[in-house]
Design a protein around this motif. Structure first.
Motif, short mmCIF file in Angstrom:
data_model
loop_
_atom_site.label_atom_id
_atom_site.label_comp_id
_atom_site.label_asym_id
_atom_site.label_seq_id
_atom_site.Cartn_x
_atom_site.Cartn_y
_atom_site.Cartn_z
N ARG A 127 0.84 -1.20 0.00
CA ARG A 127 0.00 0.00 0.00
C ARG A 127 0.87 1.26 0.00
NH1 ARG A 127 -2.50 -0.53 4.70
NH2 ARG A 127 -3.71 -2.26 3.88
N GLN A 128 1.94 1.23 0.79
CA GLN A 128 2.84 2.38 0.87
C GLN A 128 3.47 2.68 -0.49
OE1 GLN A 128 6.31 1.58 3.24
NE2 GLN A 128 6.67 3.75 3.69
N VAL A 129 3.99 1.67 -1.14
CA VAL A 129 4.62 1.84 -2.45
C VAL A 129 3.58 2.26 -3.50
CG1 VAL A 129 5.82 0.63 -4.32
CG2 VAL A 129 6.53 0.27 -1.95
N VAL A 145 11.35 4.34 -8.07
CA VAL A 145 10.70 3.95 -6.82
C VAL A 145 11.73 3.33 -5.88
CG1 VAL A 145 8.89 2.52 -5.80
CG2 VAL A 145 8.52 3.57 -8.03
N ALA A 146 12.62 2.50 -6.43
CA ALA A 146 13.65 1.87 -5.62
C ALA A 146 14.57 2.91 -4.99
CB ALA A 146 14.45 0.89 -6.47
N LYS A 147 14.93 3.93 -5.76
CA LYS A 147 15.77 5.00 -5.20
C LYS A 147 15.05 5.73 -4.08
CE LYS A 147 18.39 5.91 -9.40
NZ LYS A 147 18.58 6.82 -10.54
N ASN A 148 13.76 5.96 -4.25
CA ASN A 148 12.99 6.65 -3.22
C ASN A 148 12.97 5.87 -1.90
OD1 ASN A 148 11.05 8.79 -2.36
ND2 ASN A 148 9.71 7.01 -2.16
N TYR A 149 12.87 4.54 -1.99
CA TYR A 149 12.80 3.70 -0.79
C TYR A 149 14.15 3.11 -0.40
CZ TYR A 149 7.79 4.15 -0.84
OH TYR A 149 6.52 4.66 -0.80
N ASN A 150 15.20 3.45 -1.17
CA ASN A 150 16.55 2.99 -0.89
C ASN A 150 16.64 1.46 -0.84
OD1 ASN A 150 19.27 3.47 -0.53
ND2 ASN A 150 19.11 3.59 1.70
N VAL A 151 16.04 0.83 -1.84
CA VAL A 151 16.10 -0.62 -1.98
C VAL A 151 16.45 -0.94 -3.43
CG1 VAL A 151 14.44 -1.11 -0.14
CG2 VAL A 151 13.63 -0.79 -2.46
N ARG A 152 16.64 -2.20 -3.71
CA ARG A 152 16.94 -2.61 -5.08
C ARG A 152 15.68 -2.59 -5.95
NH1 ARG A 152 21.14 -7.59 -4.38
NH2 ARG A 152 22.86 -6.29 -3.67
N ARG A 153 15.92 -2.45 -7.23
CA ARG A 153 14.82 -2.40 -8.19
C ARG A 153 14.01 -3.70 -8.16
NH1 ARG A 153 14.70 -3.82 -13.70
NH2 ARG A 153 16.90 -4.25 -13.59
N ARG A 154 14.69 -4.81 -8.01
CA ARG A 154 14.00 -6.11 -7.97
C ARG A 154 13.07 -6.22 -6.77
NH1 ARG A 154 16.72 -10.94 -10.77
NH2 ARG A 154 17.81 -9.91 -12.45
N THR A 155 13.46 -5.57 -5.67
CA THR A 155 12.59 -5.58 -4.50
C THR A 155 11.28 -4.88 -4.81
OG1 THR A 155 14.54 -5.54 -3.07
CG2 THR A 155 12.44 -4.91 -2.07
N ILE A 156 11.36 -3.74 -5.46
CA ILE A 156 10.15 -3.00 -5.84
C ILE A 156 9.33 -3.80 -6.84
CG2 ILE A 156 9.29 -0.91 -6.98
CD1 ILE A 156 10.25 -0.51 -4.07
N GLN A 157 10.00 -4.43 -7.79
CA GLN A 157 9.29 -5.27 -8.76
C GLN A 157 8.53 -6.38 -8.05
OE1 GLN A 157 12.59 -6.33 -11.29
NE2 GLN A 157 12.00 -4.84 -12.86
N ALA A 158 9.16 -6.98 -7.06
CA ALA A 158 8.51 -8.06 -6.31
C ALA A 158 7.31 -7.53 -5.52
CB ALA A 158 9.51 -8.73 -5.38
N VAL A 159 7.48 -6.36 -4.89
CA VAL A 159 6.38 -5.77 -4.12
C VAL A 159 5.20 -5.49 -5.03
CG1 VAL A 159 5.67 -3.69 -2.86
CG2 VAL A 159 7.83 -4.80 -2.29
N LEU A 160 5.46 -4.89 -6.18
CA LEU A 160 4.37 -4.55 -7.11
C LEU A 160 3.74 -5.80 -7.72
CD1 LEU A 160 5.89 -1.41 -8.84
CD2 LEU A 160 4.10 -1.49 -7.10
N SER A 161 4.57 -6.78 -8.05
CA SER A 161 4.05 -8.02 -8.61
C SER A 161 3.15 -8.73 -7.61
CB SER A 161 5.20 -8.92 -9.02
OG SER A 161 4.73 -10.16 -9.48
N ASN A 162 3.60 -8.79 -6.37
CA ASN A 162 2.79 -9.43 -5.33
C ASN A 162 1.51 -8.64 -5.05
OD1 ASN A 162 4.57 -11.55 -5.02
ND2 ASN A 162 5.76 -10.51 -3.45
N ALA A 163 1.58 -7.30 -5.16
CA ALA A 163 0.38 -6.49 -4.97
C ALA A 163 -0.65 -6.78 -6.05
CB ALA A 163 0.75 -5.00 -4.97
N ILE A 164 -0.19 -6.91 -7.27
CA ILE A 164 -1.11 -7.22 -8.38
C ILE A 164 -1.72 -8.60 -8.18
CG2 ILE A 164 -1.22 -7.67 -10.86
CD1 ILE A 164 0.94 -5.43 -11.14
N LYS A 165 -0.90 -9.57 -7.80
CA LYS A 165 -1.42 -10.92 -7.56
C LYS A 165 -2.44 -10.91 -6.42
CE LYS A 165 2.68 -13.36 -9.13
NZ LYS A 165 3.89 -14.08 -8.73
N ARG A 166 -2.13 -10.15 -5.39
CA ARG A 166 -3.05 -10.07 -4.24
C ARG A 166 -4.36 -9.43 -4.65
NH1 ARG A 166 -3.17 -9.72 1.57
NH2 ARG A 166 -1.10 -10.56 1.75
#
Length: 180
Positions: A127-129, A145-166
């Motif tokens: 929800r935050q992302v 988005v990854a730069k904004n949250y200071n994480v890797r791009r793949r992490t953001i991809q996983a968060v968004l992918s899981n959000a869509i699946k959810r």
């Protein structure tokens, strides 16, 4: 087939065949004028080559099942030219592709209550992302988005992918699905 449909088909094909694309480009990549292996430039070159091949196959009334064979030749040629510093003239006029960016004002069914309802089924991080992305004036890449949250791009991809699946799995509200 409309240009926009062909463009989205090419995007889908590139996303589905990223291993093939990387295998074709790997021998030439060290000599290409790109900054890093994470560069989107190679993906964009692959996308233009895919669109070009699909467009030619359709013009010549050939089956799209021949895409892999023709694509290998076209994309390898592009990689060789890029590695040698030869400017590539693409015969695709990007303005003619006609990507239709939909204005939210054109879709009254996507009001804030529906968006908030959809966000409720997400985890706090999802929800935050998602909220941060929705608040941006212009579309943002996963890298931004990854730069904004200071994480890797793949992490953001996983968060968004899981959000869509959810959303797809947990969303039982039938009025929400067609709106999204």
């Amino acid at each position: 087939m409309k240009n926009t449909e062909l463009w989205f088909l090419a995007q889908t094909w590139v996303k589905s065949n990223h291993v093939l694309i990387r295998c074709i480009a790997t021998p030439y990549y060290p000599f290409m004028p790109y900054d890093s292996l994470d560069s989107l430039d190679l993906e964009h070159e692959a996308l233009l080559a895919a669109y070009q091949v699909m467009h030619e196959l359709i013009l010549k009334n050939k089956k799209l099942s021949l895409m892999n064979k023709y694509y290998r030749v076209v994309f390898r040629s592009r990689c060789i030219k890029l590695a040698h510093g030869v400017p590539i003239k693409t015969e695709i006029n990007i303005e003619q592709i006609g990507i239709d960016f939909k204005d939210p004002a054109d879709h009254p069914e996507l009001d804030d209550s529906l968006i908030n309802e959809a966000l409720q089924v997400l985890t706090n991080r999802q929800r935050q992302v998602s909220c941060w992305i929705l608040k941006q004036e212009k579309p943002v890449s996963t890298s931004n988005v990854a730069k904004n949250y200071n994480v890797r791009r793949r992490t953001i991809q996983a968060v968004l992918s899981n959000a869509i699946k959810r959303l797809n799995r947990l969303n039982e509200n039938h009025r929400l699905c067609p709106a999204i």
